[in-house]
Design an enzyme around this catalytic site. Sequence first.
Site, PDB file in Angstrom:
ATOM      1  N   CYS A 401       0.841  -1.199   0.000  1.00 34.96           N
ATOM      2  CA  CYS A 401       0.000   0.000   0.000  1.00 34.96           C
ATOM      3  C   CYS A 401       0.884   1.260   0.000  1.00 34.96           C
ATOM      4  CB  CYS A 401      -0.964  -0.028   1.178  1.00 34.96           C
ATOM      5  SG  CYS A 401      -2.358   1.110   1.020  1.00 34.96           S
ATOM      6  N   HIS A 528      -3.496  -5.374   0.180  1.00 39.53           N
ATOM      7  CA  HIS A 528      -2.954  -5.878   1.450  1.00 39.53           C
ATOM      8  C   HIS A 528      -3.012  -7.402   1.449  1.00 39.53           C
ATOM      9  CE1 HIS A 528      -2.749  -2.051   3.813  1.00 39.53           C
ATOM     10  NE2 HIS A 528      -3.606  -1.669   2.886  1.00 39.53           N
ATOM     11  N   GLU A 530      -1.648  -9.514   3.271  1.00 36.08           N
ATOM     12  CA  GLU A 530      -1.607 -10.128   4.597  1.00 36.08           C
ATOM     13  C   GLU A 530      -2.988 -10.503   5.124  1.00 36.08           C
ATOM     14  OE1 GLU A 530      -1.490  -5.579   5.251  1.00 36.08           O
ATOM     15  OE2 GLU A 530      -0.567  -7.052   3.902  1.00 36.08           O
TER      16      GLU A 530
END
Length: 588
Positions: A401, A528, A530
């Site tokens: 990001c 993102h 994750e």
Amino acid sequence: MRYVLVTGGVISGVGKGIIASSIGTILKAHGVRVTSIKIDPYINIDAGTFSPYEHGEVFVLDDGGEVDLDLGNYERFLDVTLTRDNNITTGKIYEQVIKRERRGDYLGKTVQVVPHITNAIQDWVMRVAELPVDGDKKADVCIIELGGTIGDIESMPFVEAFRQFQFRVKRENICCVHVSLIPEPKTTGEQKTKPTQSSVRELRGLGISPDIIVCRSVTPLTDSTKEKISLFCHVDPEQVYCVHDVTSVYRVPLLLQSQNADSFLIQRLQIEIPQLNTKPVHIMARWKELADRHDRLLKEVCIVLVGKYTALSDSYTSVIKALQHASLAVNHRLDLKCIEAADLEPAMENENPQKYHEAWRELVGANGVIVPGGFGTRGTEGKILACKWARTKNIPFLGVCLGLQCAVIEFARNVLGWEDANSTELNMDTKHPVVIEMPEHNPGDKGGTMRLGKRRTIFKTEKSLIRKLYHNPQYVEERHRHRYEVNPKVVEELEKAGLKFVGHSEDNQRMEIMELEDHPYYVGVQYHPEYISRPMNPSPPYLGLLLAACNKLPSYASRGFRPSPRMSFCEDSDVDDGDLQLNQAGDA
């Protein structure tokens, strides 16, 4: 539908989220379908406007819901996809009730906490519990975590709602699990039960009697402590479970299962177990292998996280978990160093030379660098310096990001020679705005207005390392949370200089994945990754970073980036050092 209500006592942050997730895991091992609901008693509509220092990270779901980080624990442990409605806040409930009142739904009645607010809470829980979580099949058990601590004034309407809820769904269909703290003062070394007694007494005084008491402690509970809790808290000793400090969260489901928590819950809720699942299936065996591997790894890999909210590790919970998942997959123990981005900036050398030199020493000694997301100007120049270090010194790098945006700014300044290149978020007057705002995502309000949730990224070339790490799909779908993007007008010049944008949005306007030519691993992603990383299925961008940091990426590439349906957690000695452990059979 059966329900498990998880409450907490004595202190906040006692571990209700991990315990709720672990209960779901041990039930799922028996073939029980599980869903989860997290209740946060704050008045905010969602977690989107929280400072990371206030409440930790904001977790984003597929549907764009900005929710509490505990929903990330649920998704990782249970491997389910939740929705924004799985996170209930006081703000959502009151907003719903007020809208009904304005429409005249209450037919002129005085709107009160009881029954209108409490009924709205119960209706919400029953509606969300019925939502499918496994294809088109609904869950068998809904695990509800009530945030905060029993006795908090904010949570009183929810406690009253669940007192009533017991009668609405019948007592045999709901089980209450109370998580409490057993302190051990250093002066005596004795396990103290009084805080737990007081907490349970208060909970029972509010009309909810716990069926299970989970005791958090530093060391395992003694038999005398269990008996004392049983005597004063009105439960059998077998219903007092100990979750003491362990080496990793992966041990918590195993700890509960070893104390027969799954058997008690199945019997207490009269859950019908499928004939083929009369014994826990291989899920728990895989958890044990995962926990054992975490404990036995000797080789270390040092990753430096350059962030701006590093004072609270919960600010980067999903990033840290994704790094851990990837490090376990590559047979290395993660040595994570979190450094404050502002400490890398030249001004810090005069303000606090010790912090400045310590930060640079950590960065210089890293095997890999990650620059995660964030907002605002503070620390961004430090992040840009970290990007430059990783680029010029051939250190494996992942920008997420804002991390991608910082890498683009650094490249524009130092390779293209645009000295004032910047983001319009950081400098509105820059002559070279390489990162710009997406105007459609700035209506004035801050909450819930960013580009949020699952979006598709189309790969534009086959010559992409990230695409190969994803096993060569045409596109990937990942979760987003941003309001700024790489300026499409400068992409051509950046790519001519070697910074390639290999993944675009579906409309071809937004740059999603960046790779640097002639570098071991220099990758940036606007999304993102994750958020959907799992313990046994690590996120490909994070896996690539760890492979490169361990010098295993060339070996993995030489094997054709072969697919990994499930990870096999084996001893290092079972395979070459450069190999990634895979199990083609799909079993643990």
